[in-house]
Scaffold this active site. Structure first.
Site: not given
Length: 351
Positions: A38, A169, A245, A340
């Protein structure tokens, strides 16, 4: 150098900054690496970083707490036996601490929490883990603790090494309440003239948008202990660049953005109670990761845990930079999409 992408990295990577940081872990200025597809994220974080160099003290980063957790699942004969097991755990805390200390020179038992559901007993062990994020360290300690408990407490049996009360997670309330990883609060006070000139908005507009978007909007969406615009963007880019991670952005992005008008100034803060980061362990052996950690000052000879704490506050400060910049942009009609279109289509994206 900060404007050049590293083509050798698995994901496009750039250094942005510098960020100016002060607080109970570190003080100084440094650039930070962000690996992302991005492309507008780099200039967005850079804008927030620039703001940090314009105010006294820059971003104040406070490490509130640090711990890594693993919950185990035990099956008991009935709830009464499960309660007796909880009472045994409380009475034998010193024994449990000795078991944990025997598994690693860095692991220390900080606390434990229990939940009983029917005849099932969930025990959440919380440990300090030095410079490691601690996934393997707490699992290893939990296995040894399980063996110890099963050998000493009658009427309980092995259920699982992980009972999801950890909670690893996954988006849960328990991590925000009890903490998992590093709990860091970042704050900045920005003069009105700086807000207006460089963020192209006002303190009042940012505060109002934060209430309406991050608080009310997230509540309507059913958000879980989370009220922010896009912590996950900065976390993922920082995690990939520093060998973390990446799946831990699930709980890591559960944080709170808070903004106030103080006199004529904007007070802006980001609270991140679940930053799971480390400077040793899996993912750190790659050449570009080692180079990045060294450049961040996280490869110095310090007391155990100090390098990981430095990395955590750098990560949290990066989150604030990106959050501040996006919130300012979203107070202005068309600014976000224009950025963007200009940056992504200019880089070859297809519309």
């Amino acid at each position: 150098m900060s404007a050049v992408a590293d083509a050798s990295a698995p994901v496009p990577l750039r250094w942005v900054g510098p960020l100016r940081i002060s607080g109970n872990v570190m003080s100084g200025e440094t650039e930070v690496p962000l690996a992302t597809y991005e492309s507008p994220l780099w200039p967005s974080v850079r804008r927030g970083a620039r703001i940090s160099t314009m105010v006294a003290g820059g971003i104040r980063a406070t490490l509130v707490d640090e711990r890594m957790s693993r919950s185990v699942l035990l099956e008991a004969d009935d709830a009464g036996v499960a309660l007796a097991a909880v009472q045994w755990l409380t009475a034998h805390r010193a024994d449990l601490e000795a078991v944990v200390a025997g598994t690693s020179r860095f692991a220390r038992l900080l606390d434990l929490h229990t939940q009983i559901a029917g005849n099932l007993l969930f025990v959440r062990f919380e440990l300090s883990t030095g410079d490691a994020s601690g996934h393997n360290m707490v699992t290893n300690a939990a296995e040894k603790l399980l063996d110890h408990v099963l050998g000493a407490v009658p009427g309980v049996r092995y259920g699982s090494i992980s009972g999801n009360y950890c909670s690893d997670k996954k988006a849960t309330a328990v991590n925000g309440i009890l903490g998992r990883g590093k709990n860091v609060v970042t704050e900045i006070v920005i003069p009105r003239r700086v807000v207006e000139r460089f963020l192209h908005t006002t303190p009042e507009a940012v505060v109002q948008l934060n209430i309406r978007k991050n608080l009310i909007g997230t509540m309507l969406a059913g958000g879980l202990r989370s009220a922010n615009a896009h912590y996950a963007n900065m976390l993922l880019a920082f995690y990939l660049a520093t060998g973390q991670d990446a799946a831990n952005i699930v709980e890591g992005s559960q944080g709170l953005t808070h903004a106030e008008v103080r006199g004529e100034d904007l007070y802006f803060s980001c609270t991140l109670p679940n930053l799971v980061v480390g400077t040793v362990g899996n993912g750190k052996g790659l050449d570009f990761v080692e180079e990045n950690l060294a450049r961040l000052g996280c490869r110095e000879e310090r007391e155990p845990g100090a390098n990981a704490r430095r990395l955590a506050v750098l990560c949290a400060a990066t989150v604030l930079c990106g959050e501040l910049s996006l919130m300012a942009a979203q107070t202005n009609p068309g600014e976000l999409m224009a950025a963007h279109l200009r940056l992504e289509r200019g880089a070859g994206a297809q519309g």
